[in-house]
Design an enzyme around this catalytic site. Sequence first.
Site, PDB file in Angstrom:
ATOM      1  N   GLU A   1     -11.522  -4.109  -2.385  1.00 51.16           N
ATOM      2  CA  GLU A   1     -10.587  -3.112  -2.895  1.00 51.16           C
ATOM      3  C   GLU A   1     -10.459  -3.271  -4.416  1.00 51.16           C
ATOM      4  O   GLU A   1      -9.735  -4.133  -4.900  1.00 51.16           O
ATOM      5  CB  GLU A   1      -9.230  -3.281  -2.230  1.00 51.16           C
TER       6      GLU A   1
ATOM      7  N   HIS B   1       0.809  -1.229   0.000  1.00 51.93           N
ATOM      8  CA  HIS B   1       0.000   0.000   0.000  1.00 51.93           C
ATOM      9  C   HIS B   1       0.843   1.281   0.000  1.00 51.93           C
ATOM     10  O   HIS B   1       0.512   2.260   0.668  1.00 51.93           O
ATOM     11  CB  HIS B   1      -0.950   0.012   1.196  1.00 51.93           C
TER      12      HIS B   1
ATOM     13  N   HIS C   1      -9.898   1.875   0.617  1.00 50.43           N
ATOM     14  CA  HIS C   1      -9.709   0.782   1.566  1.00 50.43           C
ATOM     15  C   HIS C   1     -10.697   0.855   2.738  1.00 50.43           C
ATOM     16  O   HIS C   1     -10.316   0.631   3.891  1.00 50.43           O
ATOM     17  CB  HIS C   1      -8.277   0.790   2.088  1.00 50.43           C
TER      18      HIS C   1
END
Length: 348
Positions: A312, A104, A178
């Site tokens: 996601e 991420h 997210h």
Amino acid sequence: MSRMEYGKLPDGRSIDRFTLTNSNGLQVQAIPYGAIITSIRVPDRNGKLDDVVLGYDTLAPYVRNPSYFGAIVGRYANRIARGRFTLDGKEYALVTNNGPNHLHGGTKGFDKQVWDAKTGDASRGATVTFTYRSVDGEEGYPGTVNATVSYILTDKNELIVEYRATTDKATPFNLSQHSYFNLTGASRDVLDHEMTIFADRYTPTDTTLIPTGEQEPVGGTPFDFRKATTIGARINDSYPQLRQASGYDHNYIINRTGTGLVPAARVVEPVSGRVMEVSTTEPGMQLYTANTLNAAGKSGKTYSKYFAFCLETQHYPDSPNKPGFPSTILRPGTEFSSRTVYTFSVAR
């Protein structure tokens, strides 16, 4: 649309919270820190509003907690193996923050940046737009990227998330939203939520949750959600892919023809009747079932394992190292453009 101060960062900067409300009373709140969605309040079949995303009551826990609640994740959402990739003959080293891998965007990804914020054109609905300039070399990535994310709440009970970006050097780029969803209003775990995923294949992973490169059929496995199935129906099966992730943490290859918006998932919470449908222009979607969650959340609630699910929408994990996956390389002179729509309703 309304705006008020939400809190201050440790350096003294003030962070505002934007509240979007539609004509049906559905409400979305977001802040420029991480472009985080802090709340989505939707009605159940009796009209009772509840918050269906996990998070915190104040700013400080978002700053210190690594759970990515409600955030925009990037510059590359999901994992890159060993934090390395080669682009145009040059190898790049990224921060490794998830065992041996990069996750991420690194230790200070897009979720930990303060985005510029402005309210947008309200012709489609209440809108707030966040922009962020990610400089060349940030977290090891090449190129300066200008990224924009817009949240648009329509009177059709749609939350539209629109992404755009440009760069001055070739770079991997992959953003995702997210939010951790719990359609009960976070009153219990999500194992009885009935989920449909419009995907015939998924990407299995190694023990560090990096895709192997294979694109396996879901048929005959616990990953088959082509018909509505409760999240908990097979989550404890002794299937190796489930065991190594302690649940679902896998990318699905969304069924599609062409490049437009297509259905990705539908989730029903049978007691409240709340329904959430997800459609996207992205080729993939990560299903994550909060397998390691342990946090003190809103209103004194304790969030534990399987207390939420994430959907996601994304390109596939580790695509920069997988030539067989759709490319995630953004180049100068082109624009990254993506769209995901969350539609809320009730089952009667």
